[in-house]
Design an enzyme around this catalytic site. Structure first.
Site, PDB file in Angstrom:
ATOM      1  CB  SER A   1      38.322  37.444  46.678  1.00 22.62           C
ATOM      2  OG  SER A   1      37.409  38.360  47.001  1.00 22.62           O
TER       3      SER A   1
ATOM      4  CG  HIS B   1      39.678  38.848  42.599  1.00 15.03           C
ATOM      5  ND1 HIS B   1      39.454  38.640  41.107  1.00 15.03           N
ATOM      6  CD2 HIS B   1      38.191  38.638  43.031  1.00 15.03           C
ATOM      7  CE1 HIS B   1      38.440  38.489  40.919  1.00 15.03           C
ATOM      8  NE2 HIS B   1      37.675  38.453  41.914  1.00 15.03           N
TER       9      HIS B   1
ATOM     10  CG  ASP C   1      34.818  40.009  44.159  1.00  8.69           C
ATOM     11  OD1 ASP C   1      34.948  39.765  43.181  1.00  8.69           O
ATOM     12  OD2 ASP C   1      35.283  39.438  45.126  1.00  8.69           O
TER      13      ASP C   1
ATOM     14  CG  MET D   1      29.430  42.377  44.316  1.00  7.74           C
ATOM     15  SD  MET D   1      29.078  41.211  45.487  1.00  7.74           S
ATOM     16  CE  MET D   1      30.246  40.140  45.179  1.00  7.74           C
TER      17      MET D   1
ATOM     18  CG  HIS E   1      35.003  39.931  39.506  1.00  9.61           C
ATOM     19  ND1 HIS E   1      34.827  38.828  40.221  1.00  9.61           N
ATOM     20  CD2 HIS E   1      34.155  39.940  38.129  1.00  9.61           C
ATOM     21  CE1 HIS E   1      33.743  38.036  39.766  1.00  9.61           C
ATOM     22  NE2 HIS E   1      33.338  38.567  38.514  1.00  9.61           N
TER      23      HIS E   1
ATOM     24  CG  MET F   1      30.443  40.175  39.532  1.00  8.79           C
ATOM     25  SD  MET F   1      30.687  39.304  41.247  1.00  8.79           S
ATOM     26  CE  MET F   1      32.142  40.372  41.916  1.00  8.79           C
TER      27      MET F   1
ATOM     28  CG  MET G   1      31.801  33.855  37.769  1.00  2.23           C
ATOM     29  SD  MET G   1      32.835  34.848  39.055  1.00  2.23           S
ATOM     30  CE  MET G   1      32.102  34.538  40.300  1.00  2.23           C
TER      31      MET G   1
ATOM     32  CG  ASP H   1      36.084  35.061  41.774  1.00  2.00           C
ATOM     33  OD1 ASP H   1      36.160  34.540  42.757  1.00  2.00           O
ATOM     34  OD2 ASP H   1      35.457  36.178  41.320  1.00  2.00           O
TER      35      ASP H   1
HETATM   36  C1  DX5 Z   1      31.992  36.209  44.261  1.00  2.00           C
HETATM   37  C2  DX5 Z   1      33.147  36.892  44.175  1.00  2.00           C
HETATM   38  C3  DX5 Z   1      34.583  36.145  44.587  1.00  2.00           C
HETATM   39  C4  DX5 Z   1      34.610  35.803  46.165  1.00  2.00           C
HETATM   40  C5  DX5 Z   1      35.349  34.428  46.199  1.00  2.00           C
HETATM   41  O1  DX5 Z   1      30.835  36.806  43.665  1.00  2.00           O
HETATM   42  O2  DX5 Z   1      33.652  37.171  42.694  1.00  2.00           O
HETATM   43  O3  DX5 Z   1      35.490  36.802  44.284  1.00  2.00           O
HETATM   44  O4  DX5 Z   1      35.256  36.910  47.030  1.00  2.00           O
HETATM   45  O5  DX5 Z   1      35.067  34.422  47.709  1.00  2.00           O
HETATM   46  P1  DX5 Z   1      35.063  32.745  47.990  1.00  2.00           P
HETATM   47  O6  DX5 Z   1      36.772  32.316  47.665  1.00  2.00           O
HETATM   48  O7  DX5 Z   1      35.087  32.825  49.761  1.00  2.00           O
HETATM   49  O8  DX5 Z   1      34.322  31.865  47.083  1.00  2.00           O
HETATM   50 ZN    ZN Z   2      35.558  38.066  42.066  1.00  2.00          ZN
END
Ligand code: DX5
Ligand code: ZN
Length: 200
Positions: A3, A28, A30, A32, A61, A63, A122, A160
């Site tokens: 990620s 991956h 993310d 947000m 991903h 969010m 998650m 994740d």
């Molecule tokens: C959290 C993200 C993850 C995050 C995971 O909301 O969706 O993808 O980057 O990071 P670690 O592996 O550090 O928990």
């Molecule tokens: Zn993620």
């Protein structure tokens, strides 16, 4: 799937090249929006910028609130997988969004078991990296795997959050095949060895 949330954003392109060399299978990414989760990360222009830097599939991903509004733009920018959250919209929009994603040749991921290619569970509260792994999600992974085996065996499960060299084991044992690792990957002294261990 490392990620990139845990990567050094000053040299993101460089960090991504080495992810591929280290043997990972997906990247991956993310997204947000500060509304669906209490944090703001990166969006469409950065997907576009990174697309030519790697040949790894981009596992995006989302969010974000009402992802149907942006699915098309993320796919056009280069996403290969789009994961959306069940809680981010009304059911009819969620279903329409899944149809749209797959009609555009992208893979869709969410818990509508017959309508998707991947189900994300998650293992932290979404919003931040480096949180503690929630082992109590494992029965859910196991149950979903059993249900998928009946209705959509080709569909995979992704976990994740908090996945590291210890917690990946229970994830795999319970049926997760795609492992997202942010901080554990970027903190590993030998990232290639870390990826190899998780894939073994
Ligand atoms: C959290 C993200 C993850 C995050 C995971 O909301 O969706 O993808 O980057 O990071 P670690 O592996 O550090 O928990
Ligand atoms: Zn993620």
């Amino acid at each position: 799937a490392p990620s990139i949330l845990a990567a050094d954003f000053k040299v993101l392109g460089q960090a991504i090249k080495t992810i591929e060399e280290n043997g990972a299978e997906y990247l991956h990414y993310d997204v947000m929006d500060g509304i669906f989760v209490p944090n703001i990360s990166i969006g469409i222009p950065v997907v576009k910028a990174l697309r030519p830097v790697t040949s790894l599939p981009l596992d995006v991903h989302l969010m974000i609130d009402r992802p149907i509004r942006y699915a098309e733009e993320f796919i056009k920018a280069g996403a290969d997988w789009l994961t959306i959250h069940l809680e981010s919209d009304q059911p009819q929009n969620t279903l329409a969004c899944l149809d749209k994603i797959r009609a555009m040749g992208c893979k869709a991921a969410i818990p509508y078991l017959t309508k998707c290619d991947m189900v994300l569970v998650m293992t932290v509260e979404p919003g931040f990296g480096a949180q503690k792994f929630m082992a109590d999600m494992m029965p859910k992974v196991k149950k979903i795997r059993q249900m998928l085996d009946e209705v959509n065996p080709a569909c995979i499960i992704e976990v994740d959050g908090g996945v590291d060299a210890v917690t990946y084991r229970t994830c795999r044992e319970n049926g997760a095949e795609a492992l997202v690792t942010g901080s554990a990957y970027f903190k590993a002294a030998d990232r290639a060895a870390f990826v190899k261990a998780l894939r073994a």
